[in-house]
Design a protein around this motif. Structure first.
Motif, mmCIF file in Angstrom:
data_model
loop_
_atom_site.group_PDB
_atom_site.id
_atom_site.type_symbol
_atom_site.label_atom_id
_atom_site.label_comp_id
_atom_site.label_asym_id
_atom_site.label_seq_id
_atom_site.Cartn_x
_atom_site.Cartn_y
_atom_site.Cartn_z
ATOM 1 N N LYS A 209 0.827 -1.207 0.000
ATOM 2 C CA LYS A 209 0.000 0.000 0.000
ATOM 3 C C LYS A 209 0.864 1.261 0.000
ATOM 4 C CE LYS A 209 -4.428 -1.525 1.835
ATOM 5 N NZ LYS A 209 -5.176 -0.982 0.683
ATOM 6 N N ILE A 210 1.940 1.232 0.783
ATOM 7 C CA ILE A 210 2.840 2.393 0.827
ATOM 8 C C ILE A 210 3.475 2.621 -0.540
ATOM 9 C CG2 ILE A 210 4.982 3.277 1.829
ATOM 10 C CD1 ILE A 210 4.206 1.765 4.418
ATOM 11 N N GLU A 211 3.856 1.534 -1.195
ATOM 12 C CA GLU A 211 4.467 1.652 -2.519
ATOM 13 C C GLU A 211 3.467 2.187 -3.538
ATOM 14 O OE1 GLU A 211 7.568 1.959 -4.827
ATOM 15 O OE2 GLU A 211 7.682 1.279 -2.740
ATOM 16 N N ASP A 212 2.218 1.739 -3.446
ATOM 17 C CA ASP A 212 1.174 2.252 -4.346
ATOM 18 C C ASP A 212 0.967 3.750 -4.146
ATOM 19 O OD1 ASP A 212 0.762 -0.223 -5.457
ATOM 20 O OD2 ASP A 212 -1.000 -0.704 -4.222
ATOM 21 N N ILE A 213 1.013 4.186 -2.895
ATOM 22 C CA ILE A 213 0.840 5.608 -2.589
ATOM 23 C C ILE A 213 1.966 6.433 -3.203
ATOM 24 C CG2 ILE A 213 1.056 7.266 -0.671
ATOM 25 C CD1 ILE A 213 -0.764 5.402 0.952
ATOM 26 N N ARG A 214 3.172 5.919 -3.147
ATOM 27 C CA ARG A 214 4.314 6.644 -3.726
ATOM 28 C C ARG A 214 4.149 6.860 -5.231
ATOM 29 N NH1 ARG A 214 7.951 7.255 0.079
ATOM 30 N NH2 ARG A 214 8.369 5.628 1.632
ATOM 31 N N LYS A 215 3.437 5.954 -5.886
ATOM 32 C CA LYS A 215 3.271 6.034 -7.339
ATOM 33 C C LYS A 215 2.125 6.958 -7.757
ATOM 34 C CE LYS A 215 4.966 1.290 -7.924
ATOM 35 N NZ LYS A 215 4.586 -0.111 -8.283
ATOM 36 N N LYS A 216 1.327 7.397 -6.782
ATOM 37 C CA LYS A 216 0.195 8.259 -7.106
ATOM 38 C C LYS A 216 0.691 9.623 -7.587
ATOM 39 C CE LYS A 216 -3.252 5.665 -5.319
ATOM 40 N NZ LYS A 216 -4.401 5.159 -6.098
ATOM 41 N N PRO A 217 -0.008 10.211 -8.552
ATOM 42 C CA PRO A 217 0.360 11.578 -8.948
ATOM 43 C C PRO A 217 0.087 12.552 -7.809
ATOM 44 C CG PRO A 217 -1.703 10.909 -9.995
ATOM 45 C CD PRO A 217 -1.152 9.687 -9.319
ATOM 46 N N LEU A 218 0.868 13.598 -7.756
ATOM 47 C CA LEU A 218 0.702 14.609 -6.714
ATOM 48 C C LEU A 218 -0.684 15.235 -6.841
ATOM 49 C CD1 LEU A 218 2.650 15.757 -4.512
ATOM 50 C CD2 LEU A 218 3.026 17.695 -6.058
ATOM 51 N N PRO A 219 -1.471 15.250 -5.763
ATOM 52 C CA PRO A 219 -2.815 15.845 -5.856
ATOM 53 C C PRO A 219 -2.742 17.346 -6.132
ATOM 54 C CG PRO A 219 -2.321 15.175 -3.595
ATOM 55 C CD PRO A 219 -1.195 14.695 -4.430
ATOM 56 N N ASN A 220 -3.814 17.859 -6.702
ATOM 57 C CA ASN A 220 -3.820 19.265 -7.110
ATOM 58 C C ASN A 220 -3.633 20.222 -5.941
ATOM 59 O OD1 ASN A 220 -4.126 18.608 -9.787
ATOM 60 N ND2 ASN A 220 -6.344 18.822 -9.793
ATOM 61 N N PHE A 221 -4.182 19.867 -4.765
ATOM 62 C CA PHE A 221 -4.056 20.800 -3.643
ATOM 63 C C PHE A 221 -2.592 21.019 -3.263
ATOM 64 C CE2 PHE A 221 -4.319 16.804 -1.135
ATOM 65 C CZ PHE A 221 -3.250 16.973 -0.261
ATOM 66 N N ALA A 222 -1.753 20.000 -3.487
ATOM 67 C CA ALA A 222 -0.337 20.111 -3.134
ATOM 68 C C ALA A 222 0.471 20.830 -4.209
ATOM 69 C CB ALA A 222 0.246 18.724 -2.884
ATOM 70 N N LYS A 223 -0.093 20.941 -5.408
ATOM 71 C CA LYS A 223 0.605 21.632 -6.506
ATOM 72 C C LYS A 223 0.157 23.080 -6.649
ATOM 73 C CE LYS A 223 -0.692 18.515 -9.565
ATOM 74 N NZ LYS A 223 -0.835 17.778 -10.843
ATOM 75 N N TYR A 224 -0.981 23.391 -6.065
ATOM 76 C CA TYR A 224 -1.598 24.698 -6.274
ATOM 77 C C TYR A 224 -0.742 25.818 -5.676
ATOM 78 C CZ TYR A 224 -5.127 28.402 -6.048
ATOM 79 O OH TYR A 224 -5.809 29.579 -6.177
ATOM 80 N N ALA A 225 -0.533 26.862 -6.440
ATOM 81 C CA ALA A 225 0.214 28.033 -5.963
ATOM 82 C C ALA A 225 -0.654 29.271 -6.161
ATOM 83 C CB ALA A 225 1.531 28.174 -6.721
#
Length: 362
Positions: A21-37
């Motif tokens: 599960k941890i490895e699957d999480i690492r492969k997830k794309p960065l969510p928009n809230f974390a990219k938003y500036a």
């Protein structure tokens, strides 16, 4: 500096069963809230344009992102700010009775149109308005164009993760709150706890994994408590966002409780032992130490309570009360109480909830 403790949980978040599960999480794309500036110049420009309004009205389904900050830091606001949800007829009626449209600005934020939010906008139609919504051919957008309202585009991020973005920062800034410090704290947590960071340093993932394992053991509720109590309005954000990690069949129910540890002790007494305490702590300056006068000891033969109190601070006594709990306790320690650390807590919660969703495939 945020710190996390997992008292009484007996959870091994490094267990082999969690590695996939941890490895699957690492492969997830960065969510928009974390990219938003957020472009703060846009907010600064609107703040200058609206400087003459004395009252700010924020109407939105995520009104709690603004009202919670107001309740925690009322002394940092230079203008009156009132928040309400779309269906809150009582509060909307109070606004209409008490806030003069000539001196009041409505900031109305909703992603799309539905019966409830359109009704709320029409109920407040006499107020000058900045509308924040998704662009497109829907009713709110059409109303805005026909009434020539100022329209801002709603950030395209996950529903509910709006703290630290335009619709919540704008009303705070116009009302005179120092949003820069809050935003800095949110961004720090967004970067620090991203899904490409190591588990050893990722407190949000650690907490989500612990809660996930505890759920499998029958702990189906997470009860949040805050110390000092001035942090309690964060519970509105915790509960609203935390329950996004649930669906009809899986996920823990997030409950914000004024009783906290005391409520858990009461539940245990009556046979309900399915709750985890999520404790958020911050240290405060000038914590009060209790000095019990000597004559008080002479008033009673039972001096046990007085002896336990004497010479200790309120915070020390609070910590001691937690020792009575047999329930698992997830403790997030913010360090010094400030706007920045409250921002860190909000950013932490964003990731905690996102990890909880990913772990449960919600």
């Amino acid at each position: 500096m945020l710190k996390l403790n997992l008292e009484n949980s007996a959870v091994n978040i490094y267990h082999d069963s969690l590695k996939e599960k941890i490895e699957d999480i690492r492969k997830k794309p960065l969510p928009n809230f974390a990219k938003y500036a957020q472009n703060l110049k846009v907010i600064d420009d609107l703040t200058k344009e609206t400087k003459n309004y004395r009252n700010i009205i924020f109407c939105s389904e995520f009104h709690y992102d603004v009202s919670s900050v107001k309740e925690i830091f009322p002394h940092l606001f230079k203008k009156n700010i009132v928040s309400c949800s779309f269906g809150d007829a009582y509060r909307i009626n109070l606004i209409k009775k008490n806030l003069d449209p000539e001196n009041s600005l409505l900031i109305f934020a909703s992603q799309y149109s539905d019966v409830e939010n359109v009704a709320a906008l029409l109920a407040l139609k006499e107020y000058p308005c900045i509308l924040i919504t998704a662009p497109g051919e829907h009713f709110l957008y059409e109303i805005a164009r026909k009434k020539e309202l100022t329209v801002m585009d709603m950030p395209q991020i996950e529903d509910g993760f709006y703290a630290g973005t335009l619709p919540t920062l704008l009303p705070l800034k116009i009302a005179g709150f120092p949003i820069e410090e809050l935003l800095e704290g949110i961004k720090e947590s967004h970067e620090r706890f991203s899904n490409n960071s190591a588990l050893e340093q990722n407190l949000a993932l650690q907490a989500a994994l612990a809660a996930f394992v505890l759920e499998s053991r029958g702990y189906t509720e997470i009860i949040s408590q805050f110390y000092p109590s001035c942090l309690s309005p964060l519970g509105n954000i915790y509960e609203a966002l935390g329950n996004k990690a649930c669906d009809a069949t899986k996920g823990q129910t997030f409950v914000s409780s004024a009783f906290g540890a005391g409520g858990l002790l009461y539940r245990h007494k009556h046979g309900r032992k399915n709750s985890v305490l999520f404790l958020t702590l911050a240290s405060i300056e000038d914590d009060i130490k209790i000095d019990v006068p000597k004559e008080f000891f002479a008033l009673t033969s039972d001096t046990n309570i007085l002896s336990r109190i004497h010479g200790k601070s309120m915070q020390e006594l609070f910590y001691e009360s937690l020792a009575k709990l047999n329930s698992p306790v997830l403790t997030l320690n913010l360090g010094k109480f400030s706007v920045y650390t409250v921002g860190q807590a909000i950013g932490f919660l964003h990731w905690f909830v996102k990890y909880a969703m990913w772990l449960r495939n919600v």
